[in-house]
Design a protein around this motif. Structure first.
Motif, short mmCIF file in Angstrom:
data_model
loop_
_atom_site.label_atom_id
_atom_site.label_comp_id
_atom_site.label_asym_id
_atom_site.label_seq_id
_atom_site.Cartn_x
_atom_site.Cartn_y
_atom_site.Cartn_z
N HIS A 57 0.86 -1.20 0.00
CA HIS A 57 0.00 0.00 0.00
C HIS A 57 0.89 1.23 0.00
O HIS A 57 1.45 1.60 1.03
CB HIS A 57 -0.91 -0.02 1.24
N HIS A 59 1.44 5.36 -2.03
CA HIS A 59 1.04 6.43 -2.95
C HIS A 59 2.34 7.08 -3.42
O HIS A 59 2.62 8.23 -3.14
CB HIS A 59 0.17 7.46 -2.24
N HIS A 227 -9.65 1.80 1.22
CA HIS A 227 -9.29 2.57 2.42
C HIS A 227 -10.55 2.57 3.29
O HIS A 227 -11.52 3.29 2.98
CB HIS A 227 -8.93 4.01 2.07
N ASP A 302 2.22 2.86 3.40
CA ASP A 302 1.28 3.93 3.03
C ASP A 302 2.05 5.16 2.56
O ASP A 302 1.57 6.29 2.71
CB ASP A 302 0.35 4.27 4.20
ZN LIG Z 1 -3.40 5.10 1.48
#
Ligand SMILES: [Zn+2]
Length: 395
Positions: A57, A59, A227, A302
């Protein structure tokens, strides 16, 4: 059977045989079948060898820099004041739209290389900072190019339903229509995403809106993940389960009923302690309930510019142990076998079983705690990616 490379002398007495880019065999060294023809042998000197880590996970692709915003928060500024001054996720969206492909790629490669230096060989990368057709597609194309410049495999996830963009006149329902009718079909047409994600939360999208996104994704043959229940119980866990999600991520406020449905659906719970740490969130995911229900636990960075500027998966494991109460063994399973499952890669990554990708990490440690214990300097001795030593040196 023949193998190109045999790693021997593993902590605990194991050995791993690699043929091409695959693991040919692994087990106790004294059980290595006699008929195996060995090319090269590498005695790792009693070190721990694990599967290459899977960060399930992130970004990782974005433009801009929000360190100044973090500094303002340290000085006491609230989220509302920062957002009113043009900060927050909308500043990342503006900077990502304005960035060239090369600018997006170089930043993402730098972060991917840092993760790789901490033992990561597979990274999931989400879109979600474009929120328009062109930039969402560009983010996914850039993500797919990361392996050209960093020794990792990349799995891409379309996160068009991340937040409602600030563009004039765009209401959430109209934006969801746009995602379902225009962006998702284009993503699927170009084969740019391995899965589809959404942000189900009072500050983002309702369960009904995400339900529409997921139904469209499923009709296009794409798996989903969510999410879910990070800031409040929004029914996210149950929604994810209803769509057979690969994973439900965050889950700080997931209800016992939602968790039971995740267990029944076989979804993985992805725990993200970096965001909890940066936000100083006093709530922890209900780990005991997840454990009792038999939901597999994964741990990820994350990595993102707003709430989790974290580029070390071993540090995420450390935080999962200290803040969320995972055992070291759970944290290790959380970045290997369970993280692979959260990406639909069970048996392919995150395991030393024969047939899996030959992604291995040799650690300057004898036991898993020796990885998780260190803050800021993962004790990586060498990394093998697809059967090739990509960092560290063989003796
Ligand atoms: Zn996230």
């Amino acid at each position: 059977m023949s193998c190109d490379l045999l790693l021997t002398g593993l902590a605990g007495g194991g050995a791993v045989a690699v043929a091409g880019d695959r693991i040919a065999w692994s087990g106790p060294a004294d059980e290595l079948p006699h008929e195996v023809e060995v090319g090269e042998t590498w005695d790792v000197g009693g070190r721990l060898v694990t599967p290459g880590f899977v960060d399930c996970h992130t970004h990782l692709v974005f433009g801009g820099d929000r360190s100044g915003e973090w500094e303002q928060r340290l000085a006491g500024a609230g989220y509302e004041a920062i957002a009113a001054a043009g900060g927050g996720i909308r500043s990342t969206v503006a900077a990502t739209r304005a960035a060239s492909d090369d600018e997006l790629l170089s930043g993402a490669v730098r972060r991917a290389a840092t993760l790789a230096a901490g033992g990561v060989t597979t990274i999931e990368v989400k879109s979600g900072y474009g929120l328009d057709l062109d930039t969402e597609l560009r983010m996914l194309r850039v993500a797919r190019r990361i392996p050209e410049q960093a020794p990792v495999d990349v799995v891409t996830t379309f996160l068009g339903a991340h937040t409602v963009p600030a563009d004039a006149g765009r209401e959430a329902d109209a934006y969801v229509d746009f995602v379902c009718n225009e962006v998702l079909p284009a993503v699927a047409e170009e084969g740019l995403a391995d899965a589809v994600d959404g942000f189900c939360e009072s500050i983002a999208f309702t369960a009904e809106q995400i339900d529409r996104v997921f139904s469209t994704a499923t009709s296009l043959g794409l798996r989903v993940k969510l999410h879910a229940d990070q800031l409040s119980d929004s029914g996210g866990a149950a929604l994810a389960a209803r769509h057979g999600a690969l994973s439900a991520d965050h889950l700080e406020h997931a209800s016992p009923e939602g968790i039971a449905e995740l267990a029944a659906a076989g979804s993985v719970a992805v725990l993200l302690p970096g965001a909890a740490y940066v936000l100083d969130d006093p709530n922890s995911p209900p780990v005991a309930v997840l454990r009792a229900a038999g939901v597999p636990l994964a741990v990820a960075t994350d990595c993102n510019p707003g709430t989790s500027p974290l580029v070390s998966l071993p540090l995420a494991m450390h935080l999962a142990c200290t803040r969320f109460g995972l055992t070291v063994e759970e944290a290790l399973a959380g970045v290997t076998v369970n993280a692979a499952r959260a990406l639909g890669l069970a048996g392919e990554a995150g395991t030393l079983a024969s047939g899996a990708r030959a992604d291995l990490v040799v650690w300057d440690a004898e036991r898993p705690a020796g990885i998780v214990y260190w803050l800021g300097a993962p004790p990586v001795h060498a990394v093998v990616k697809a059967g090739r030593v990509v960092s560290g040196a063989r003796p």
